[in-house]
Design a protein around this motif. Sequence first.
Motif, PDB file in Angstrom:
ATOM      1  N   ILE A  51     -64.402   1.174   7.417  1.00 18.01           N
ATOM      2  CA  ILE A  51     -64.377   2.585   7.050  1.00 18.01           C
ATOM      3  C   ILE A  51     -65.745   3.086   6.611  1.00 18.01           C
ATOM      4  O   ILE A  51     -66.196   4.161   7.035  1.00 18.01           O
ATOM      5  CB  ILE A  51     -63.328   2.831   5.945  1.00 18.01           C
ATOM      6  CG1 ILE A  51     -61.924   2.653   6.522  1.00 18.01           C
ATOM      7  CG2 ILE A  51     -63.480   4.240   5.360  1.00 18.01           C
ATOM      8  CD1 ILE A  51     -60.810   2.815   5.505  1.00 18.01           C
ATOM      9  N   GLN A  68     -56.195   3.872  15.035  1.00 21.68           N
ATOM     10  CA  GLN A  68     -57.286   4.714  15.508  1.00 21.68           C
ATOM     11  C   GLN A  68     -58.035   4.148  16.716  1.00 21.68           C
ATOM     12  O   GLN A  68     -58.860   4.844  17.308  1.00 21.68           O
ATOM     13  CB  GLN A  68     -58.278   4.966  14.371  1.00 21.68           C
ATOM     14  CG  GLN A  68     -57.762   5.912  13.301  1.00 21.68           C
ATOM     15  CD  GLN A  68     -57.481   7.287  13.852  1.00 21.68           C
ATOM     16  OE1 GLN A  68     -58.323   7.889  14.533  1.00 21.68           O
ATOM     17  NE2 GLN A  68     -56.293   7.825  13.574  1.00 21.68           N
ATOM     18  N   ASP A 100     -56.857  10.040   5.152  1.00 18.65           N
ATOM     19  CA  ASP A 100     -55.913   8.922   5.175  1.00 18.65           C
ATOM     20  C   ASP A 100     -56.521   7.646   4.607  1.00 18.65           C
ATOM     21  O   ASP A 100     -55.791   6.755   4.164  1.00 18.65           O
ATOM     22  CB  ASP A 100     -55.438   8.668   6.607  1.00 18.65           C
ATOM     23  CG  ASP A 100     -54.809   9.894   7.248  1.00 18.65           C
ATOM     24  OD1 ASP A 100     -54.306  10.761   6.494  1.00 18.65           O
ATOM     25  OD2 ASP A 100     -54.838  10.007   8.487  1.00 18.65           O
ATOM     26  N   ASN A 101     -57.869   7.574   4.657  1.00 17.52           N
ATOM     27  CA  ASN A 101     -58.576   6.375   4.194  1.00 17.52           C
ATOM     28  C   ASN A 101     -58.037   5.116   4.885  1.00 17.52           C
ATOM     29  O   ASN A 101     -57.912   4.058   4.286  1.00 17.52           O
ATOM     30  CB  ASN A 101     -58.470   6.227   2.675  1.00 17.52           C
ATOM     31  CG  ASN A 101     -59.535   5.289   2.118  1.00 17.52           C
ATOM     32  OD1 ASN A 101     -60.646   5.222   2.627  1.00 17.52           O
ATOM     33  ND2 ASN A 101     -59.185   4.547   1.074  1.00 17.52           N
ATOM     34  N   SER A 102     -57.730   5.286   6.158  1.00 16.89           N
ATOM     35  CA  SER A 102     -57.193   4.172   6.933  1.00 16.89           C
ATOM     36  C   SER A 102     -57.546   4.371   8.399  1.00 16.89           C
ATOM     37  O   SER A 102     -57.514   5.501   8.911  1.00 16.89           O
ATOM     38  CB  SER A 102     -55.676   4.101   6.779  1.00 16.89           C
ATOM     39  OG  SER A 102     -55.132   3.166   7.694  1.00 16.89           O
ATOM     40  N   ALA A 137     -55.903   2.521  10.706  1.00 19.49           N
ATOM     41  CA  ALA A 137     -54.754   1.973  11.433  1.00 19.49           C
ATOM     42  C   ALA A 137     -54.374   2.918  12.569  1.00 19.49           C
ATOM     43  O   ALA A 137     -54.218   4.129  12.375  1.00 19.49           O
ATOM     44  CB  ALA A 137     -53.576   1.795  10.476  1.00 19.49           C
ATOM     45  N   GLY A 173     -62.430  -1.530  12.071  1.00 16.02           N
ATOM     46  CA  GLY A 173     -61.744  -1.228  10.822  1.00 16.02           C
ATOM     47  C   GLY A 173     -62.668  -1.071   9.637  1.00 16.02           C
ATOM     48  O   GLY A 173     -62.212  -1.111   8.486  1.00 16.02           O
ATOM     49  N   ALA A 232     -58.706  10.665   9.566  1.00 14.36           N
ATOM     50  CA  ALA A 232     -58.274   9.301   9.237  1.00 14.36           C
ATOM     51  C   ALA A 232     -59.224   8.652   8.234  1.00 14.36           C
ATOM     52  O   ALA A 232     -58.789   7.937   7.320  1.00 14.36           O
ATOM     53  CB  ALA A 232     -58.196   8.462  10.514  1.00 14.36           C
TER      54      ALA A 232
END
Length: 382
Positions: free
Chosen positions: A179, A242, A236-238, A240, A177, A232
């Motif tokens: 990023i 993935q 999406d900047n996430s 989740a 998680g 993503a």
Amino acid sequence: MFKSTVALLALSSVLALSACGNSSNGTNNGTNNAASGSGVIQDGTSKMLEQIKQLQDVIAKQDADGVKELGKTINDTWLSYENTVRQTFPLEYTDVEKYEMPIFSASAYDKIDFAALAQNAQGLIDALTTLQNAKPSTASSSELLLEAVKKYEQYVVDQTDKLTAQTQVFVDAVKAGDIDAAKAEYVKARVFYESIEPIAESFGDLDPKIDARLADVDDPSAWTGFHEIEKALWVDNSLAGQAAFADQLIADVKALQAEVGKLTLEPKTVVAGAMELLNEAATSKITGEEELYSHIDLVDLAANVDGSKTVYLSIIPALNENNNELADKLDSAFQSMEQLLAGYVKEGQYVLYTELTTEQIREISDQLGTLSDLMSQTAAIL
């Protein structure tokens, strides 16, 4: 010849079996070339070895100014006799260029990876020592061509091994998680995939699984690979949800690694792949569609150019024997392409596609088109 990085500066030492240029009449004249140029080769090589030992000293001191000065000096020495080496010992020439190129590249940038530079310096010493002891080959041009293509196959294997290792690092960051880390590792992994794309047709359905863009798939719900995760990260900047895509990506890359180890390539196949890739780069990739969300398109384009140049280098024996003029044109075109791309390296990495002007995009596209046209002409001599 101007030599520059073709991807992130930190990766410049691993991107190519770099070589360029031409021999006068292939290996049939190898003995005569060796006799006439042996003194030049020995003198130049001895001089380079002395300079590289000086370079190792400044690397140990992490003296950036010293690295830049000696990098240019070493390159000047190499340029003074590289044509003679290319004519007499084309395969040994390839190995010298493999290490000389990133050393010269380091002299042009403000950020220097001293650890990578130290490895390249040692590699160059080994390559030059081999060159000093080389004997004229009695192999025919066709035999040398096959040997050179085998070297290209090994290049693909090496790049795929690095792709697998780097993709694992990327996948781990995605599943954690993180990023920011995932974005950084994504850029690094892309270099290795794009460098082997000249033979993407040999990957079967693994290529779309790994590298398809959203516009390339009929069913968006079946979209997988790098670019799904790219969206993503940057849109999406996430991360989740993935983890499953990350697991699928590394599984597909490992499957590719297994397939690559079985490949037997033909000169015409790799040339056709490079030609098609450069044409795609000139007409569609240059629009920014490849890295639609991250905008790191120049990283991909530079790796495509590097991979295509490595294809060109693998067919030098045939060019030397059958079309010196075409070899000269290709050498000049790759030189111009590298020099053009080098102008977009800032702080050790390529600028984003969104920072380019329309005129700059057109210039890059035109040069890629020139390379594609020239590569298409090589098919006639193979």
